[in-house]
Write a protein that holds these residues in place. Structure first.
Motif, PDB file in Angstrom:
ATOM      1  N   UNK A  75       0.688  -1.135   0.093  1.00 42.66           N
ATOM      2  CA  UNK A  75      -0.005  -0.084  -0.009  1.00 42.66           C
ATOM      3  C   UNK A  75       0.791   1.322  -0.137  1.00 42.66           C
ATOM      4  N   UNK A  76       0.249   2.320  -0.504  1.00 38.58           N
ATOM      5  CA  UNK A  76       0.796   3.649  -0.755  1.00 38.58           C
ATOM      6  C   UNK A  76       0.778   4.159   0.974  1.00 38.58           C
ATOM      7  N   UNK A  77       1.407   5.424   1.363  1.00 46.37           N
ATOM      8  CA  UNK A  77       1.006   5.954   2.502  1.00 46.37           C
ATOM      9  C   UNK A  77      -0.353   6.341   2.776  1.00 46.37           C
ATOM     10  N   UNK A  78      -0.910   6.747   1.778  1.00 45.72           N
ATOM     11  CA  UNK A  78      -2.628   7.274   1.907  1.00 45.72           C
ATOM     12  C   UNK A  78      -3.309   6.163   1.943  1.00 45.72           C
ATOM     13  N   UNK A  79      -3.347   5.047   1.288  1.00 46.10           N
ATOM     14  CA  UNK A  79      -3.986   3.765   1.262  1.00 46.10           C
ATOM     15  C   UNK A  79      -3.637   3.187   2.764  1.00 46.10           C
ATOM     16  N   UNK A  80      -2.641   3.047   3.037  1.00 42.75           N
ATOM     17  CA  UNK A  80      -2.461   2.245   4.636  1.00 42.75           C
ATOM     18  C   UNK A  80      -3.028   3.405   5.583  1.00 42.75           C
ATOM     19  N   UNK A  81      -3.013   4.538   5.627  1.00 41.06           N
ATOM     20  CA  UNK A  81      -3.803   5.401   6.613  1.00 41.06           C
ATOM     21  C   UNK A  81      -5.168   5.372   6.315  1.00 41.06           C
ATOM     22  N   UNK A  82      -5.716   4.926   5.245  1.00 44.62           N
ATOM     23  CA  UNK A  82      -7.176   4.609   4.951  1.00 44.62           C
ATOM     24  C   UNK A  82      -7.482   3.546   5.956  1.00 44.62           C
ATOM     25  N   UNK A  83      -6.712   2.407   5.479  1.00 44.92           N
ATOM     26  CA  UNK A  83      -6.720   1.031   6.300  1.00 44.92           C
ATOM     27  C   UNK A  83      -6.830   1.161   7.748  1.00 44.92           C
ATOM     28  N   UNK A  84      -6.039   2.242   8.272  1.00 47.00           N
ATOM     29  CA  UNK A  84      -5.882   2.347   9.764  1.00 47.00           C
ATOM     30  C   UNK A  84      -7.221   3.170  10.439  1.00 47.00           C
ATOM     31  N   UNK A  85      -7.702   4.019   9.392  1.00 45.44           N
ATOM     32  CA  UNK A  85      -8.866   4.679   9.602  1.00 45.44           C
ATOM     33  C   UNK A  85     -10.009   3.469   9.841  1.00 45.44           C
ATOM     34  N   UNK A  86     -10.188   2.458   8.918  1.00 47.26           N
ATOM     35  CA  UNK A  86     -11.069   1.469   9.021  1.00 47.26           C
ATOM     36  C   UNK A  86     -10.935   0.877  10.256  1.00 47.26           C
ATOM     37  N   UNK A  87      -9.656   0.379  10.690  1.00 44.87           N
ATOM     38  CA  UNK A  87      -9.706  -0.251  11.792  1.00 44.87           C
ATOM     39  C   UNK A  87     -10.159   0.579  13.105  1.00 44.87           C
ATOM     40  N   UNK A  88     -10.228   1.825  13.082  1.00 41.37           N
ATOM     41  CA  UNK A  88     -10.656   2.591  14.173  1.00 41.37           C
ATOM     42  C   UNK A  88     -12.155   2.467  13.871  1.00 41.37           C
ATOM     43  N   UNK A  89     -12.786   2.700  12.896  1.00 38.21           N
ATOM     44  CA  UNK A  89     -14.398   2.463  12.631  1.00 38.21           C
ATOM     45  C   UNK A  89     -14.942   1.244  13.062  1.00 38.21           C
ATOM     46  N   UNK A  90     -14.141   0.224  12.872  1.00 37.60           N
ATOM     47  CA  UNK A  90     -14.535  -1.247  13.169  1.00 37.60           C
ATOM     48  C   UNK A  90     -14.606  -1.272  14.715  1.00 37.60           C
ATOM     49  N   UNK A  91     -13.713  -0.528  15.403  1.00 39.71           N
ATOM     50  CA  UNK A  91     -13.686  -0.689  16.987  1.00 39.71           C
ATOM     51  C   UNK A  91     -15.085  -0.057  17.681  1.00 39.71           C
ATOM     52  N   UNK A  92     -15.644   0.805  16.662  1.00 39.01           N
ATOM     53  CA  UNK A  92     -17.024   1.386  17.220  1.00 39.01           C
ATOM     54  C   UNK A  92     -16.764   2.263  18.490  1.00 39.01           C
ATOM     55  N   UNK A  93     -15.556   2.983  18.638  1.00 40.04           N
ATOM     56  CA  UNK A  93     -14.948   3.666  19.997  1.00 40.04           C
ATOM     57  C   UNK A  93     -15.823   4.941  20.055  1.00 40.04           C
ATOM     58  N   UNK A  94     -15.929   5.376  21.301  1.00 42.80           N
ATOM     59  CA  UNK A  94     -16.564   6.842  21.485  1.00 42.80           C
ATOM     60  C   UNK A  94     -15.657   7.662  21.576  1.00 42.80           C
TER      61      UNK A  94
END
Length: 260
Positions: A146-165
């Protein structure tokens, strides 16, 4: 006159991360000193300051990843699984043989146990999160590709899955292209609108000005100002200097509302 610090002991309905005179020292030297703030769910906060001002250390303290030498961090109506933390990309080894969807699945850490597999419903959540960040088509790609931008998108997806407050992010847009940054900022605004709290360490002052409700300014580890962009322009010289250095305020110019 009442001591304003007493307000941190009051009961509030909104979940909050409270910094109560937080001081963190490394090898006897203060990295963060006497910082007070209350980050409430449903609002967004940018932490800004010069390099070495203690921004990342303060975020780690809020996450309880580093110990406070004095003061305390309080999680009000929050548990560990309610807070998602995104470190700087430089802190993450991208050479690991991990697929995109498996990295996102790590956001389910609080729901899974070592003997349990990801359920069908959880895979739906993972792929939905990847859809939100525009990475569904690369779910089975290796993160090393992944590019840096793509990798950061994936890390955001990981946060979204957590359903954190609460979402705590350390310089999330460094080395990320402008189009990706704009989309990820929109995701953060959506999360805030849905009631989550967002606290981000930022280098780009325009992002703090345009996309965050409140700004906390650090100067050599100490709090220099706290408020909106407009309020800080009027009251905080350190903030004005940061804006000048990034060409957001002309040299010698006064902020609106300031008088001779």
């Amino acid at each position: 006159m009442a001591d304003n610090s007493a307000c941190i002991h009051m009961t509030h309905i909104l979940p909050a991360i409270i910094l109560d005179h937080v001081t963190v020292r490394y090898h006897g030297k203060s990295a963060v000193e006497q910082v007070c703030a209350r980050f409430e769910a449903g609002s967004s906060w940018a932490i800004v300051g010069a390099n070495g001002a203690g921004k990342s250390t303060l975020l780690k303290a809020a996450m309880r990843l580093v110990r406070c030498d004095t003061g305390a961090v309080q999680w009000e109506h929050l548990q560990r699984q309610d807070i998602a933390y995104l470190a700087q990309q430089a802190d993450i080894d991208r050479n690991l043989p991990v697929l995109v969807q498996d990295l996102v699945a790590l956001g389910l850490w609080h729901e899974l146990r070592w003997w349990r597999r990801v359920s069908r419903a959880q895979w739906v959540r993972i792929h939905s999160a990847l859809d939100q960040v525009g990475m569904r088509a690369m779910a089975r790609c290796a993160i090393a590709d992944l590019s840096s931008g793509q990798f950061q998108r994936v890390l955001f997806a990981r946060m979204l899955v957590q359903r954190a407050r609460f979402l705590l992010l350390d310089e999330p847009f460094n080395a990320v292209d402008a189009a990706t940054t704009a989309e990820l900022l929109q995701i953060l605004r959506t999360c805030t609108g849905q009631g989550a709290g967002v606290v981000a360490v930022l280098h780009d002052q325009a992002q703090a000005r345009d996309h965050f409700d409140q700004i906390l300014v650090l100067d050599d580890g100490r709090p220099a100002g706290l408020g909106t962009h407009e309020a800080l322009l009027r009251s905080c010289e350190v903030y004005r200097e940061i804006c000048r250095s990034q060409k957001l305020l002309e040299d010698g110019a006064r902020a609106p509302g300031m008088h001779e």
